[in-house]
Design a protein around this motif. Sequence first.
Motif, PDB file in Angstrom:
ATOM      1  N   LYS A  21       1.274  -1.370  -0.069  1.00  0.00           N
ATOM      2  CA  LYS A  21      -0.284   0.447  -0.601  1.00  0.00           C
ATOM      3  C   LYS A  21       0.886   0.995  -0.282  1.00  0.00           C
ATOM      4  O   LYS A  21       1.586   1.142   0.708  1.00  0.00           O
ATOM      5  CB  LYS A  21      -1.158  -0.246   1.293  1.00  0.00           C
ATOM      6  CG  LYS A  21      -2.120  -1.038   0.701  1.00  0.00           C
ATOM      7  CD  LYS A  21      -3.188  -0.705   2.326  1.00  0.00           C
ATOM      8  CE  LYS A  21      -4.304  -1.176   2.277  1.00  0.00           C
ATOM      9  NZ  LYS A  21      -5.008  -1.226   3.124  1.00  0.00           N
ATOM     10  N   ARG A  36       0.606   4.929   0.422  1.00  0.00           N
ATOM     11  CA  ARG A  36      -0.195   6.307   1.010  1.00  0.00           C
ATOM     12  C   ARG A  36       0.084   7.774   1.228  1.00  0.00           C
ATOM     13  O   ARG A  36       0.946   7.709   0.815  1.00  0.00           O
ATOM     14  CB  ARG A  36      -0.349   5.812   2.567  1.00  0.00           C
ATOM     15  CG  ARG A  36      -0.777   4.688   2.787  1.00  0.00           C
ATOM     16  CD  ARG A  36      -0.980   4.372   4.180  1.00  0.00           C
ATOM     17  NE  ARG A  36       1.142   4.655   5.187  1.00  0.00           N
ATOM     18  CZ  ARG A  36       0.742   4.397   6.034  1.00  0.00           C
ATOM     19  NH1 ARG A  36       0.392   3.994   7.326  1.00  0.00           N
ATOM     20  NH2 ARG A  36       2.281   5.531   6.176  1.00  0.00           N
ATOM     21  N   GLU A  50      -3.469   4.919  -2.090  1.00  0.00           N
ATOM     22  CA  GLU A  50      -4.399   5.297  -0.910  1.00  0.00           C
ATOM     23  C   GLU A  50      -4.057   6.695  -0.262  1.00  0.00           C
ATOM     24  O   GLU A  50      -3.419   7.379  -0.208  1.00  0.00           O
ATOM     25  CB  GLU A  50      -4.611   4.712   0.277  1.00  0.00           C
ATOM     26  CG  GLU A  50      -4.453   2.878   0.008  1.00  0.00           C
ATOM     27  CD  GLU A  50      -4.989   2.243   1.453  1.00  0.00           C
ATOM     28  OE1 GLU A  50      -4.922   2.934   2.054  1.00  0.00           O
ATOM     29  OE2 GLU A  50      -5.406   1.250   1.383  1.00  0.00           O
ATOM     30  N   LYS A  75       0.106   8.578   8.984  1.00  0.00           N
ATOM     31  CA  LYS A  75      -0.797   8.388   8.209  1.00  0.00           C
ATOM     32  C   LYS A  75      -0.229   7.927   6.517  1.00  0.00           C
ATOM     33  O   LYS A  75      -1.102   7.635   5.477  1.00  0.00           O
ATOM     34  CB  LYS A  75      -1.769   9.016   8.081  1.00  0.00           C
ATOM     35  CG  LYS A  75      -2.239   9.253   9.832  1.00  0.00           C
ATOM     36  CD  LYS A  75      -3.725  10.046  10.024  1.00  0.00           C
ATOM     37  CE  LYS A  75      -4.326  10.309  11.147  1.00  0.00           C
ATOM     38  NZ  LYS A  75      -5.273  11.419  10.889  1.00  0.00           N
ATOM     39  N   ILE A  76       0.722   8.382   6.829  1.00  0.00           N
ATOM     40  CA  ILE A  76       1.058   9.001   4.669  1.00  0.00           C
ATOM     41  C   ILE A  76       2.523   8.206   4.544  1.00  0.00           C
ATOM     42  O   ILE A  76       2.886   7.708   5.274  1.00  0.00           O
ATOM     43  CB  ILE A  76       1.086   9.835   4.686  1.00  0.00           C
ATOM     44  CG1 ILE A  76       1.807  11.824   5.002  1.00  0.00           C
ATOM     45  CG2 ILE A  76      -0.924  10.250   4.233  1.00  0.00           C
ATOM     46  CD1 ILE A  76       1.431  12.629   4.309  1.00  0.00           C
TER      47      ILE A  76
END
Length: 381
Positions: free
Chosen positions: A3, A5, A62, A118-119
Amino acid sequence: MKKFRVGFIVNPIAGMGGRVALKGTDGVVEEAIRRGARPVAPEVARLFLSELKHYEEAESFEFITGPGPLGEEYLNEAGLHFDVIKHREVGYREVEGVKIPDTTAEDTKVLAREMLGKIDILVFAGGDGTARDVYSVVGKRVPILGVPTGVKMFSGVFAASPESAARLLIEVAHGKARLEERDVMDLDEDAFRRDEVRPKHYGKALTPVVELLIQGAKQPQKVDESETLEAIADAVTEEILNEDGIYFLGAGSTIKRVKDRLGINGTLLGVDVVEVKDGKARLLVKDAAEKDLLRFADKNPKIVVTVIGGLNFLFGRGNQQFSAEVLRKIPKENIIVVATPSKVENGIIRVYTGDKDVDEKLRGYIRVRVSPWMEKMVRVL
């Protein structure tokens, strides 16, 4: 691919002051609109995301973004996956019939703070002021990448263009971009509008780098080239005075020397329109905006410009008065480029007008006067 982000923040008013000769947008949005400016950042954000959509990897990214014009609406249009940090309701106001969001630097800072942890990377669409706001919050805790929408963009954290930003983000996702500490810089825009250069260094941000996709940072003129610069200015001034016509004289200390020798009260950081007749120069428009240049564009004018040291840009950084609409009307052979050898030592310079046809016209090779008696063929990207 694991993933990936991506934080995405858009400063929707960045860059509005460029074409109207305000040299920035901080605190002068209303004046920019009164002069005819329209928002440019939304379209640049859309272009970046549209280019990103060409890569299948983007479908698995994302995104985390801000509400409405701070990012949400552009990601929604692009059909990419995203979550929204709804830190507040963003309203709109109308100035001279132009609808603009009531966003501020604080929105950028709040969103950047909420994204930490979060990234994997924070991508922002804006200029040097936005870069400074992002860096003030994230420091070196997460890499940042600027999609260029501002006026100056002297910091080293910007991709060369929105298209380059999209490609660079793909390279980051594949682990093919190296991280470097890049300068975050900004100018005092009030002083800038008074023709005073007051740069300030705010720190070094972690930025992904792939050669030719990322720009450099603004560099000062080398002291040991000052004599060369004076001699170049003498030679170019003599050539201008020997050929009657209209001249658009660009920004920067190199061209200011030419303006001084012509005997006009020209600007250091703006574009001036000059008429030469019978060996004498007359200032027609001081600190011209795009609309002023368009008034004279059908009179076969010549453009005299220099390269921004470090950034290696000819058009697209700090001189947006030379818009695609203006440059479309002027033959490439009417563009006179002067620069000290250090500014073109890597053999390339850049243009980015936002118009693919105009950029293509300017690409290839262009002559650059690097001494009173020598020109160098330099590749334009």
